[in-house]
Write a protein that holds these residues in place. Sequence first.
Motif, PDB file in Angstrom:
ATOM      1  N   TYR A  92       0.837  -1.205   0.000  1.00  0.00           N
ATOM      2  CA  TYR A  92       0.000   0.000   0.000  1.00  0.00           C
ATOM      3  C   TYR A  92       0.873   1.257   0.000  1.00  0.00           C
ATOM      4  CZ  TYR A  92      -3.062   3.702   1.672  1.00  0.00           C
ATOM      5  OH  TYR A  92      -3.728   4.889   1.807  1.00  0.00           O
ATOM      6  N   ILE A  93       1.878   1.278   0.860  1.00  0.00           N
ATOM      7  CA  ILE A  93       2.775   2.438   0.944  1.00  0.00           C
ATOM      8  C   ILE A  93       3.492   2.655  -0.388  1.00  0.00           C
ATOM      9  CG2 ILE A  93       4.911   3.286   2.010  1.00  0.00           C
ATOM     10  CD1 ILE A  93       3.881   1.947   4.635  1.00  0.00           C
ATOM     11  N   LEU A  94       4.008   1.588  -0.969  1.00  0.00           N
ATOM     12  CA  LEU A  94       4.709   1.708  -2.253  1.00  0.00           C
ATOM     13  C   LEU A  94       3.766   2.169  -3.359  1.00  0.00           C
ATOM     14  CD1 LEU A  94       6.965  -1.477  -2.091  1.00  0.00           C
ATOM     15  CD2 LEU A  94       7.656   0.911  -1.756  1.00  0.00           C
ATOM     16  N   ASP A  95       2.531   1.658  -3.339  1.00  0.00           N
ATOM     17  CA  ASP A  95       1.546   2.085  -4.343  1.00  0.00           C
ATOM     18  C   ASP A  95       1.213   3.571  -4.191  1.00  0.00           C
ATOM     19  OD1 ASP A  95       1.452  -0.450  -5.376  1.00  0.00           O
ATOM     20  OD2 ASP A  95      -0.487  -0.982  -4.486  1.00  0.00           O
ATOM     21  N   GLU A  96       1.076   4.030  -2.946  1.00  0.00           N
ATOM     22  CA  GLU A  96       0.778   5.441  -2.702  1.00  0.00           C
ATOM     23  C   GLU A  96       1.935   6.331  -3.158  1.00  0.00           C
ATOM     24  OE1 GLU A  96      -2.224   6.853  -1.640  1.00  0.00           O
ATOM     25  OE2 GLU A  96      -2.815   4.806  -2.103  1.00  0.00           O
ATOM     26  N   GLU A  97       3.165   5.893  -2.885  1.00  0.00           N
ATOM     27  CA  GLU A  97       4.327   6.654  -3.337  1.00  0.00           C
ATOM     28  C   GLU A  97       4.373   6.706  -4.861  1.00  0.00           C
ATOM     29  OE1 GLU A  97       7.716   4.872  -1.441  1.00  0.00           O
ATOM     30  OE2 GLU A  97       7.303   5.852   0.475  1.00  0.00           O
ATOM     31  N   ALA A  98       4.027   5.593  -5.508  1.00  0.00           N
ATOM     32  CA  ALA A  98       4.009   5.560  -6.975  1.00  0.00           C
ATOM     33  C   ALA A  98       2.941   6.503  -7.521  1.00  0.00           C
ATOM     34  CB  ALA A  98       3.762   4.127  -7.466  1.00  0.00           C
ATOM     35  N   LYS A  99       1.783   6.563  -6.856  1.00  0.00           N
ATOM     36  CA  LYS A  99       0.726   7.492  -7.289  1.00  0.00           C
ATOM     37  C   LYS A  99       1.207   8.934  -7.203  1.00  0.00           C
ATOM     38  CE  LYS A  99      -3.199   4.680  -5.814  1.00  0.00           C
ATOM     39  NZ  LYS A  99      -4.289   4.597  -4.825  1.00  0.00           N
ATOM     40  N   LEU A 100       1.885   9.272  -6.105  1.00  0.00           N
ATOM     41  CA  LEU A 100       2.410  10.628  -5.947  1.00  0.00           C
ATOM     42  C   LEU A 100       3.415  10.953  -7.049  1.00  0.00           C
ATOM     43  CD1 LEU A 100       2.929  10.919  -2.081  1.00  0.00           C
ATOM     44  CD2 LEU A 100       1.266  12.151  -3.488  1.00  0.00           C
ATOM     45  N   GLU A 101       4.264   9.990  -7.353  1.00  0.00           N
ATOM     46  CA  GLU A 101       5.250  10.183  -8.413  1.00  0.00           C
ATOM     47  C   GLU A 101       4.557  10.378  -9.755  1.00  0.00           C
ATOM     48  OE1 GLU A 101       8.959  11.000  -9.592  1.00  0.00           O
ATOM     49  OE2 GLU A 101       8.393  10.541  -7.540  1.00  0.00           O
ATOM     50  N   ASP A 102       3.491   9.617 -10.007  1.00  0.00           N
ATOM     51  CA  ASP A 102       2.729   9.772 -11.245  1.00  0.00           C
ATOM     52  C   ASP A 102       2.091  11.154 -11.335  1.00  0.00           C
ATOM     53  OD1 ASP A 102       3.360   7.228 -12.046  1.00  0.00           O
ATOM     54  OD2 ASP A 102       1.443   6.336 -11.466  1.00  0.00           O
ATOM     55  N   VAL A 103       1.545  11.641 -10.215  1.00  0.00           N
ATOM     56  CA  VAL A 103       0.928  12.979 -10.197  1.00  0.00           C
ATOM     57  C   VAL A 103       1.981  14.042 -10.487  1.00  0.00           C
ATOM     58  CG1 VAL A 103      -0.158  14.696  -8.687  1.00  0.00           C
ATOM     59  CG2 VAL A 103      -1.008  12.337  -8.719  1.00  0.00           C
ATOM     60  N   LYS A 104       3.158  13.911  -9.869  1.00  0.00           N
ATOM     61  CA  LYS A 104       4.242  14.865 -10.134  1.00  0.00           C
ATOM     62  C   LYS A 104       4.618  14.849 -11.614  1.00  0.00           C
ATOM     63  CE  LYS A 104       6.502  14.522  -5.628  1.00  0.00           C
ATOM     64  NZ  LYS A 104       7.706  14.022  -4.943  1.00  0.00           N
ATOM     65  N   HIS A 105       4.710  13.660 -12.181  1.00  0.00           N
ATOM     66  CA  HIS A 105       5.072  13.535 -13.591  1.00  0.00           C
ATOM     67  C   HIS A 105       4.003  14.167 -14.489  1.00  0.00           C
ATOM     68  CE1 HIS A 105       6.825  11.882 -17.216  1.00  0.00           C
ATOM     69  NE2 HIS A 105       5.650  11.381 -17.537  1.00  0.00           N
ATOM     70  N   MET A 106       2.734  13.905 -14.169  1.00  0.00           N
ATOM     71  CA  MET A 106       1.653  14.485 -14.970  1.00  0.00           C
ATOM     72  C   MET A 106       1.657  16.004 -14.858  1.00  0.00           C
ATOM     73  SD  MET A 106      -1.520  11.737 -14.668  1.00  0.00           S
ATOM     74  CE  MET A 106      -1.944  12.249 -13.045  1.00  0.00           C
ATOM     75  N   ALA A 107       1.914  16.536 -13.665  1.00  0.00           N
ATOM     76  CA  ALA A 107       1.967  17.990 -13.487  1.00  0.00           C
ATOM     77  C   ALA A 107       3.119  18.584 -14.291  1.00  0.00           C
ATOM     78  CB  ALA A 107       2.127  18.337 -12.007  1.00  0.00           C
ATOM     79  N   GLU A 108       4.231  17.881 -14.284  1.00  0.00           N
ATOM     80  CA  GLU A 108       5.385  18.338 -15.058  1.00  0.00           C
ATOM     81  C   GLU A 108       5.053  18.350 -16.551  1.00  0.00           C
ATOM     82  OE1 GLU A 108       9.340  16.040 -15.954  1.00  0.00           O
ATOM     83  OE2 GLU A 108       9.482  16.937 -13.953  1.00  0.00           O
ATOM     84  N   LYS A 110       2.099  18.587 -17.869  1.00  0.00           N
ATOM     85  CA  LYS A 110       1.114  19.651 -18.105  1.00  0.00           C
ATOM     86  C   LYS A 110       1.821  20.989 -18.215  1.00  0.00           C
ATOM     87  CE  LYS A 110      -3.112  21.747 -16.411  1.00  0.00           C
ATOM     88  NZ  LYS A 110      -4.098  21.852 -15.367  1.00  0.00           N
ATOM     89  N   GLY A 111       2.807  21.218 -17.348  1.00  0.00           N
ATOM     90  CA  GLY A 111       3.580  22.451 -17.396  1.00  0.00           C
ATOM     91  C   GLY A 111       4.317  22.607 -18.713  1.00  0.00           C
ATOM     92  N   ILE A 112       4.873  21.527 -19.212  1.00  0.00           N
ATOM     93  CA  ILE A 112       5.572  21.544 -20.502  1.00  0.00           C
ATOM     94  C   ILE A 112       4.591  21.881 -21.613  1.00  0.00           C
ATOM     95  CG2 ILE A 112       6.731  20.070 -22.206  1.00  0.00           C
ATOM     96  CD1 ILE A 112       8.047  18.620 -19.780  1.00  0.00           C
ATOM     97  N   GLU A 113       3.417  21.255 -21.566  1.00  0.00           N
ATOM     98  CA  GLU A 113       2.398  21.495 -22.596  1.00  0.00           C
ATOM     99  C   GLU A 113       1.929  22.951 -22.570  1.00  0.00           C
ATOM    100  OE1 GLU A 113       0.821  19.844 -25.902  1.00  0.00           O
ATOM    101  OE2 GLU A 113       2.189  18.880 -24.506  1.00  0.00           O
ATOM    102  N   GLU A 114       1.727  23.479 -21.354  1.00  0.00           N
ATOM    103  CA  GLU A 114       1.301  24.883 -21.235  1.00  0.00           C
ATOM    104  C   GLU A 114       2.378  25.820 -21.771  1.00  0.00           C
ATOM    105  OE1 GLU A 114       0.336  25.272 -17.089  1.00  0.00           O
ATOM    106  OE2 GLU A 114      -1.635  24.353 -17.359  1.00  0.00           O
TER     107      GLU A 114
END
Length: 160
Positions: A92-108, A110-114
């Motif tokens: 569960y902890i590893l999955d949550e950390e992976a989700k956070l990493e995915d969100v950071k990547h998606m935000a990055e 999105k920033g590139i696209e903007e």
Amino acid sequence: MKTQDQQMINIEIQLSNQHDMFKRTLFYWAQLYTSQLQKGMGYYKLKVYEKIYHELEELAMKDEHLLQAFNVWEELSLSQEDVIAYQSRLKYILDEEAKLEDVKHMAEQKGIEETKEEIANNLLVNNMDIDFISKITGLSVERIEEIKERLIQNNDDQQR
């Protein structure tokens, strides 16, 4: 590696200094140790090396990371249900950390696209060719045309 008398041995050959050899060796040893246990086996079948246990205990008290590894090792001597609960929690902890990493990547991303869209907008204001803008930004011609339409709409709204 497993010897003829079923003893597990960790073998590592380094071609260059990879640092933290002791910690890596301990980490791989812990994995070998826990891999002895198969489904349905009792913990009493695990080969325990008392001397190693006491040496690890002494080292763990001096090093935060080793202390964590030592605590995990002790936790693995719990009941089968406790081990399953521990592994589930760890997953569960590893999955949550992976989700956070995915969100950071998606935000990055999105920033590139903007940023690309902002560059396209600036080039359109300066009457640059859409195909040229597409080559520069990597945006599709269709996306640039949408940006151009939005720019025209904003200009029309400001003139009213």
